[in-house]
Motif scaffolding. Structure first.
Motif: not given
Length: 678
Positions: A80-84, A113-117, A122-125, A345-351
């Motif tokens: 929800d935070l990412a959508s807003r 927050a979009l990168l998190d979402d 992965k975040l759920r696990y 997440l920092a390693r995945r940010a570029a992708g």
């Protein structure tokens, strides 16, 4: 060492290890308390009978199903935070474009927050992994003031564990001692390049030849990429010519598993829709197959070092967390989440940024009227749904498999989800998906045919055939949902139990069909060698349809193929790990029954071999599959038409949503080259 039962609190000293490879840094024979392993299981030979060695994989089971629900709740808040945040960012970018500002320098960075979402799955696990620790120290063996924890972690990858235990001990009044080590990696055992004169010679020549080979391989790989790009440009030009002549309907963008969406694409193409298919990597076979039908191919072709991505490199990764409730049982997970973002997440940010930029380009240029995906949990599909929602474009998820674990299906981000039938709908509603967002269409993939055999003396005299449908091998570093309780230990136990029971019937012909995503295909052979006179055939090449027709009994390790077997009248026994919940209720999904132990499996297998009838195929089809194959694809296409009708009815004059009465963009050659080859 006998384990005393804690009364008021867990006051004994306890040594906690993030994983098994860190145990070698600590002499467990001189321990003065418990030893807890956070990921994986202790070796069976050395400490099987010692109750002082504890493992979260074995202790946290379906009794702690609240962990799964809490994980979904937290990731739902982030979604929800990412959508807003994306809506605000998109509006600011639109304002910048209106003032003729370049897209490389928008007014604000991409919201963190979009990168998190985009990493929601992965975040759920990850939340499950962290909440298991909280459950152990607050529910199972609670610690209190005076308890002492010695934490042994990998200094390079376990900062989230350190932050979690600091919050845990602060909340419970316990003391914490952190020991950071760097375990030996296989790469550290490889000899270094020669640097001195005495080390040169043949080794240096071999090193230079190896270095030249690396350069040659790099050039060959680069040329292969260039060839694929040129081939994609050619196929997209062919698709453009065909689409301009035969497709005059609204544009629809497909993204996801081809085995699920291929029938949907064929049905939409027959209705003269303009189709685009998006991939993260170039898909040559799909491009060749679909270009003759006027379907364009898109893939994330932007380079991670592309200067146009520099504007998103400084995404905020801390500010949004203040609005997310991260306190569970008095323990705050915010610091642990920040540590996870700064490492994993920092390693995945570029992708992730590359995916988002590509999706933004596709949506802006293609301007689809609807988006159809096979899931809304993986990064590319999730980015597609986010980009569509912010522009008012309807999105639809097509069910991709049996809903064994909620993490791939809920919470729902897209507007609608098309499911197989009543059983899947009931499962999703139980996970919190609103019934109005669920539509029953059936299974788009073709179902196996029901070819009943002639019953005669040949059938009665021949050996019975048992087909075992395996599941994906679990991973210690990513614990599965607590309701499933599938770990490396429980998975091995399931195989051993099945082999022990099947070995009691000497005349059975047993075939194991591996899961398509299996990484270790030898575990069955290793375990079956322990049983004399018992042979298993491992066959993943033969078609599933043929294997199901030949089988007399099917044992399903929570596999989607087991549901297909039940739909054609095969008796299906569902095998689940001990400590698991009822993942797929047998009666609801048309299965014969569920077994977790050798006694239960023996009972169900004896019933099957004695001729106990399986549930009716017609009953299974009614409850599980509303339709199959082309009929289900037509249902998905009808739902897409419903989304388009809603879009027309709700379209306003603000221009925020793409109105369907506008001229649909063509497959222009310049757009093709920019989208597919930049």
């Amino acid at each position: 060492m006998s384990r005393p039962t804690p009364t008021r609190g867990f006051t004994l000293p306890i040594s906690v290890f993030a994983r098994l490879d860190l145990v070698k840094t600590f002499d467990t024979t001189k321990r003065d308390g418990y030893c807890l392993l956070l990921e994986g299981s202790w070796p069976e030979v050395s400490i099987e009978s010692d109750e002082a060695f504890l493992s979260l994989d074995e202790l946290i089971d379906c009794r702690f199903a609240w962990i799964d629900r809490q994980s979904l709740e937290m990731t739902s808040q982030i979604a929800d935070l990412a959508s807003r945040a994306v809506a605000r960012w998109h509006q600011q970018s639109a304002n910048a474009a209106a003032t003729h500002a370049t897209r490389t320098t928008p007014p604000s960075a991409l919201p963190g927050a979009l990168l998190d979402d985009l990493s929601s799955l992965k975040l759920r696990y990850w939340f499950v992994k962290m909440l298991r620790v909280v459950a152990f120290f607050t529910k199972l063996h609670p610690i209190d003031r005076g308890s002492h924890i010695r934490l042994v972690v990998d200094e390079a990858q376990d900062q989230d564990y350190v932050a979690l235990f600091e919050s845990l001990c602060a909340a419970r009044g316990a003391s914490l001692e952190v020991q950071r080590v760097r375990p030996a990696k296989p790469t550290e055992l490889v000899s270094k390049w020669p640097t001195t004169a005495t080390e040169k010679g043949t080794t240096g020549d071999a090193g230079r030849r190896h270095e030249q080979g690396i350069r040659l391989n790099h050039r060959s790989r680069q040329s292969a990429v260039d060839v694929r790009r040129e081939l994609l440009k050619l196929t997209n030009r062919v698709a453009s010519l065909i689409a301009n002549r035969y497709c005059d309907g609204p544009a629809v963008l497909l993204c996801g598993n081809p085995s699920v969406l291929d029938p949907v694409g064929a049905e939409l193409r027959q209705r003269r829709h303009r189709l685009w298919w998006a991939y993260e990597q170039p898909a040559i076979r799909s491009a060749i197959r679909w270009s003759a039908r006027g379907v364009g191919q898109l893939f994330c072709g932007a380079n991670e070092n592309d200067p146009t991505m520099a504007w998103a490199a400084d995404a905020d990764v801390d500010g949004e967390l203040d609005n997310v409730k991260m306190r569970v049982e008095g323990v705050d997970l915010s610091a642990a989440l920040r540590a996870w973002r700064q490492t994993v997440l920092a390693r995945r940010a570029a992708g992730l940024l590359r995916i988002w930029q590509s999706v933004e380009q596709w949506i802006e240029r293609v301007r689809p009227a609807a988006v159809v995906v096979s899931d809304d949990a993986t990064p590319l599909c999730r980015a597609m749904v986010h980009a569509a929602r912010v522009r008012g474009i309807g999105s639809l998820v097509v069910q991709h498999g049996a809903p064994c674990v909620c993490f791939g299906f809920a919470p729902l981000l897209a507007d609608r989800i098309a499911v197989w039938g009543d059983a899947a709908q009931q499962q999703l509603v139980a996970w919190g998906v609103e019934p109005r967002r669920i539509v029953r269409v059936g299974k788009t993939k073709r179902q196996p045919k029901n070819r009943s055999r002639r019953v005669g003396w040949l059938r009665r005299s021949r050996p019975k055939r048992v087909l075992v449908l395996d599941t994906a091998v679990p991973r210690d570093q990513r614990p599965d949902a607590t309701g499933f309780h599938l770990t490396t230990r429980t998975y091995r136990t399931m195989i051993e139990t099945a082999c022990r029971v099947l070995a009691r019937w000497p005349n059975l012909l047993v075939t194991v069909r591996p899961h398509p995503r299996r990484h270790d295909r030898g575990i069955w052979r290793v375990i079956t060698t322990r049983f004399s006179g018992f042979a298993v055939r491992i066959d993943g090449q033969q078609s599933l349809d043929r294997q199901l027709q030949q089988a007399d009994v099917v044992i399903s390790f929570a596999s989607s193929a087991g549901i297909e077997a039940a739909s054609i009248g095969k008796p299906v026994i569902q095998m689940l790990p001990e400590g698991s919940a009822e993942i797929l209720p047998a009666r609801q999904w048309g299965l014969l029954g569920t077994a977790r132990t050798a006694a239960e499996l023996s009972l169900w297998l004896q019933h099957c071999l004695d001729g106990t009838p399986a549930p009716s195929p017609s009953h299974t089809s009614r409850s599980v599959f509303a339709a199959s194959g082309r009929a289900a694809a037509r249902g998905v296409a009808d739902e897409v038409a419903g989304l388009l009708a809603e879009q027309v009815a709700n379209a306003d004059n603000s221009g925020r949503a793409f109105r369907l009465h506008e001229v649909t963009p063509t497959f222009g050659e310049s757009a093709i080259e920019e989208m597919a080859c930049e």
